[in-house]
Design a protein around this motif. Structure first.
Motif, PDB file in Angstrom:
ATOM      1  N   LEU A   1       0.847  -1.185   0.000  1.00 15.16           N
ATOM      2  CA  LEU A   1       0.000   0.000   0.000  1.00 15.16           C
ATOM      3  C   LEU A   1       0.879   1.230   0.000  1.00 15.16           C
ATOM      4  CD1 LEU A   1      -2.753  -0.983   2.573  1.00 15.16           C
ATOM      5  CD2 LEU A   1      -2.858  -1.089   0.089  1.00 15.16           C
ATOM      6  N   HIS A   2       0.521   2.202  -0.809  1.00 11.04           N
ATOM      7  CA  HIS A   2       1.239   3.468  -0.879  1.00 11.04           C
ATOM      8  C   HIS A   2       0.388   4.515  -0.154  1.00 11.04           C
ATOM      9  CE1 HIS A   2       4.284   2.027  -3.720  1.00 11.04           C
ATOM     10  NE2 HIS A   2       3.299   1.283  -4.204  1.00 11.04           N
ATOM     11  N   VAL A   3       0.608   4.628   1.158  1.00  8.37           N
ATOM     12  CA  VAL A   3      -0.164   5.574   1.961  1.00  8.37           C
ATOM     13  C   VAL A   3       0.286   6.978   1.586  1.00  8.37           C
ATOM     14  CG1 VAL A   3      -0.722   6.343   4.297  1.00  8.37           C
ATOM     15  CG2 VAL A   3      -0.405   3.905   3.821  1.00  8.37           C
ATOM     16  N   PRO A   4      -0.635   7.811   1.110  1.00  5.35           N
ATOM     17  CA  PRO A   4      -0.245   9.162   0.699  1.00  5.35           C
ATOM     18  C   PRO A   4       0.114  10.009   1.921  1.00  5.35           C
ATOM     19  CG  PRO A   4      -2.624   8.932   0.607  1.00  5.35           C
ATOM     20  CD  PRO A   4      -2.080   7.574   0.959  1.00  5.35           C
ATOM     21  N   PRO A   5       1.050  10.924   1.750  1.00  2.12           N
ATOM     22  CA  PRO A   5       1.365  11.803   2.884  1.00  2.12           C
ATOM     23  C   PRO A   5       0.224  12.791   3.112  1.00  2.12           C
ATOM     24  CG  PRO A   5       2.593  12.475   0.937  1.00  2.12           C
ATOM     25  CD  PRO A   5       1.868  11.221   0.568  1.00  2.12           C
ATOM     26  N   ALA A   6      -0.080  12.995   4.370  1.00  2.00           N
ATOM     27  CA  ALA A   6      -1.119  13.976   4.716  1.00  2.00           C
ATOM     28  C   ALA A   6      -0.551  15.371   4.573  1.00  2.00           C
ATOM     29  CB  ALA A   6      -1.586  13.747   6.152  1.00  2.00           C
TER      30      ALA A   6
ATOM     31  N   ASP B   1     -10.670  -0.134  -9.314  1.00  2.00           N
ATOM     32  CA  ASP B   1     -10.480   0.065  -7.882  1.00  2.00           C
ATOM     33  C   ASP B   1     -11.271  -0.984  -7.102  1.00  2.00           C
ATOM     34  OD1 ASP B   1      -9.005   2.302  -8.519  1.00  2.00           O
ATOM     35  OD2 ASP B   1     -10.490   3.749  -7.822  1.00  2.00           O
ATOM     36  N   LEU B   2     -10.831  -1.207  -5.869  1.00  3.76           N
ATOM     37  CA  LEU B   2     -11.541  -2.116  -4.973  1.00  3.76           C
ATOM     38  C   LEU B   2     -12.129  -1.324  -3.810  1.00  3.76           C
ATOM     39  CD1 LEU B   2      -8.999  -5.090  -4.678  1.00  3.76           C
ATOM     40  CD2 LEU B   2     -11.046  -4.961  -6.115  1.00  3.76           C
ATOM     41  N   LEU B   3     -13.283  -1.745  -3.352  1.00  4.17           N
ATOM     42  CA  LEU B   3     -13.910  -1.179  -2.159  1.00  4.17           C
ATOM     43  C   LEU B   3     -14.089  -2.317  -1.155  1.00  4.17           C
ATOM     44  CD1 LEU B   3     -16.654   1.125  -3.738  1.00  4.17           C
ATOM     45  CD2 LEU B   3     -14.470   1.815  -2.730  1.00  4.17           C
ATOM     46  N   VAL B   4     -13.634  -2.073   0.077  1.00  7.69           N
ATOM     47  CA  VAL B   4     -13.752  -3.065   1.142  1.00  7.69           C
ATOM     48  C   VAL B   4     -14.655  -2.464   2.215  1.00  7.69           C
ATOM     49  CG1 VAL B   4     -12.510  -4.489   2.807  1.00  7.69           C
ATOM     50  CG2 VAL B   4     -11.401  -3.858   0.633  1.00  7.69           C
ATOM     51  N   PRO B   5     -15.929  -2.879   2.283  1.00  5.98           N
ATOM     52  CA  PRO B   5     -16.822  -2.334   3.311  1.00  5.98           C
ATOM     53  C   PRO B   5     -16.272  -2.628   4.709  1.00  5.98           C
ATOM     54  CG  PRO B   5     -18.071  -3.514   1.644  1.00  5.98           C
ATOM     55  CD  PRO B   5     -16.620  -3.816   1.395  1.00  5.98           C
TER      56      PRO B   5
ATOM     57  N   TYR C   1      -1.819  -0.430  -4.347  1.00  6.17           N
ATOM     58  CA  TYR C   1      -2.973   0.456  -4.273  1.00  6.17           C
ATOM     59  C   TYR C   1      -2.647   1.635  -3.372  1.00  6.17           C
ATOM     60  CZ  TYR C   1      -5.994  -3.189  -6.228  1.00  6.17           C
ATOM     61  OH  TYR C   1      -6.576  -4.118  -7.046  1.00  6.17           O
ATOM     62  N   GLN C   2      -3.415   2.700  -3.559  1.00  7.52           N
ATOM     63  CA  GLN C   2      -3.368   3.836  -2.637  1.00  7.52           C
ATOM     64  C   GLN C   2      -4.606   3.727  -1.750  1.00  7.52           C
ATOM     65  OE1 GLN C   2      -4.677   8.064  -3.494  1.00  7.52           O
ATOM     66  NE2 GLN C   2      -2.456   8.250  -3.747  1.00  7.52           N
ATOM     67  N   PRO C   3      -4.429   3.562  -0.435  1.00  6.21           N
ATOM     68  CA  PRO C   3      -5.607   3.438   0.427  1.00  6.21           C
ATOM     69  C   PRO C   3      -6.250   4.783   0.721  1.00  6.21           C
ATOM     70  CG  PRO C   3      -3.622   3.269   1.739  1.00  6.21           C
ATOM     71  CD  PRO C   3      -3.180   3.401   0.302  1.00  6.21           C
ATOM     72  N   ARG C   4      -7.550   4.785   0.688  1.00  4.28           N
ATOM     73  CA  ARG C   4      -8.376   5.941   1.022  1.00  4.28           C
ATOM     74  C   ARG C   4      -9.584   5.424   1.781  1.00  4.28           C
ATOM     75  NH1 ARG C   4      -8.816   9.097  -4.826  1.00  4.28           N
ATOM     76  NH2 ARG C   4      -6.573   9.366  -5.155  1.00  4.28           N
ATOM     77  N   LEU C   5     -10.322   6.297   2.393  1.00  4.54           N
ATOM     78  CA  LEU C   5     -11.594   5.923   2.990  1.00  4.54           C
ATOM     79  C   LEU C   5     -12.700   6.553   2.168  1.00  4.54           C
ATOM     80  CD1 LEU C   5     -10.770   6.317   6.791  1.00  4.54           C
ATOM     81  CD2 LEU C   5     -11.095   4.187   5.520  1.00  4.54           C
ATOM     82  N   LEU C   6     -13.784   5.816   1.987  1.00  3.36           N
ATOM     83  CA  LEU C   6     -14.921   6.314   1.235  1.00  3.36           C
ATOM     84  C   LEU C   6     -16.159   6.250   2.129  1.00  3.36           C
ATOM     85  CD1 LEU C   6     -15.990   7.351  -1.521  1.00  3.36           C
ATOM     86  CD2 LEU C   6     -16.553   4.970  -2.053  1.00  3.36           C
ATOM     87  N   SER C   7     -16.730   7.408   2.397  1.00  7.39           N
ATOM     88  CA  SER C   7     -17.953   7.503   3.186  1.00  7.39           C
ATOM     89  C   SER C   7     -19.134   7.522   2.231  1.00  7.39           C
ATOM     90  CB  SER C   7     -17.917   8.785   4.033  1.00  7.39           C
ATOM     91  OG  SER C   7     -19.148   8.975   4.672  1.00  7.39           O
TER      92      SER C   7
ATOM     93  N   ALA D   1      -1.529   4.186  -7.525  1.00 10.89           N
ATOM     94  CA  ALA D   1      -0.875   4.376  -6.230  1.00 10.89           C
ATOM     95  C   ALA D   1      -0.177   5.729  -6.106  1.00 10.89           C
ATOM     96  CB  ALA D   1       0.126   3.249  -5.982  1.00 10.89           C
ATOM     97  N   GLU D   2       0.116   6.376  -7.228  1.00 12.09           N
ATOM     98  CA  GLU D   2       0.827   7.663  -7.204  1.00 12.09           C
ATOM     99  C   GLU D   2      -0.108   8.856  -7.418  1.00 12.09           C
ATOM    100  OE1 GLU D   2       3.966   7.611  -6.272  1.00 12.09           O
ATOM    101  OE2 GLU D   2       3.862   5.437  -6.247  1.00 12.09           O
ATOM    102  N   ALA D   3      -1.401   8.623  -7.470  1.00  8.90           N
ATOM    103  CA  ALA D   3      -2.366   9.697  -7.741  1.00  8.90           C
ATOM    104  C   ALA D   3      -2.394  10.711  -6.607  1.00  8.90           C
ATOM    105  CB  ALA D   3      -3.764   9.102  -7.924  1.00  8.90           C
TER     106      ALA D   3
END
Length: 197
Positions: free
Chosen positions: A3-8, A154-158, A120-126, A141-143
């Motif tokens: 996982l490529h966690v984007p910098p905040a 893309d994949l969504l994991v509830p 993948y680049q992990p994000r949260l989707l509400s 992953a670089e977006a």
């Protein structure tokens, strides 16, 4: 999958660190686990939180918008809370601390995603229409973590708790989950005249 966690954004991180360093912010938080944590607390795993504004008919990929950056607040042994930051006129600012089932569920989903082979680049989707939160595994992953639409690959994991009929912690392709979500929110035909309501 690596996982490529984007910098905040740096101001978002600074605002969470300042809140953690403020005894009044921690004491006034409605998070018993945070108030009773022994040892140092640190913000980890910053994830952009995107909101799916509306699920359209036909399962078409709707637009998303960046609403927050969420940090898991880790104690000496585990994550005990989370902190959200929001974009204000002055930049990113601390919003609030919270706890609940989505913290452990987010950690579990991230561990499961790390075990795969794709990047993948992990994000949260509400998804407010369903009171649902999902780990969004974005294929690029670089977006830029602030932008982007749901891509078919893309994949969504509830995350748990998931709405009835949608399995938590099971990865779904975007198109498949959008179809299932559309069925959940699309009202069926009303009662026929003369039939019991």
């Amino acid at each position: 999958m690596p996982l490529h966690v984007p910098p905040a954004p740096a101001p978002a991180l600074r605002s969470v660190l300042a809140a953690l360093g403020s005894p009044s912010a921690v004491r006034e938080a409605r998070t018993p686990a945070l108030r009773s944590a022994q040892g140092p607390l640190s913000p980890e795993l910053p994830l952009p939180v995107h909101v799916l504004d509306r699920i359209g008919p036909g399962g078409l990929a709707p637009a998303t918008r960046l609403a927050a950056w969420r940090f898991l607040i880790r104690g000496p042994e585990q994550a005990v809370a989370a902190a959200d930051t929001v974009l204000t006129a002055d930049g990113w600012a601390f919003s609030h601390f919270f706890e609940g089932p989505y913290i452990a569920s987010t950690e579990l989903a991230l561990r499961q995603a790390e075990a795969g082979t794709s990047s993948y680049q992990p994000r949260l989707l509400s998804i407010p229409e369903l009171y649902m939160l999902a780990l969004w595994l974005h294929g690029d992953a670089e977006a830029d973590a602030a932008g982007g639409a749901l891509a078919p690959t893309d994949l969504l994991v509830p995350l748990a708790p998931a709405p009835p009929g949608i399995a938590a912690h099971r990865p779904h392709r975007v198109a498949d989950l959008l179809r299932a979500m559309t069925l959940r929110i699309t009202p069926g035909p009303g009662p026929l005249l003369g039939s019991p309501a």
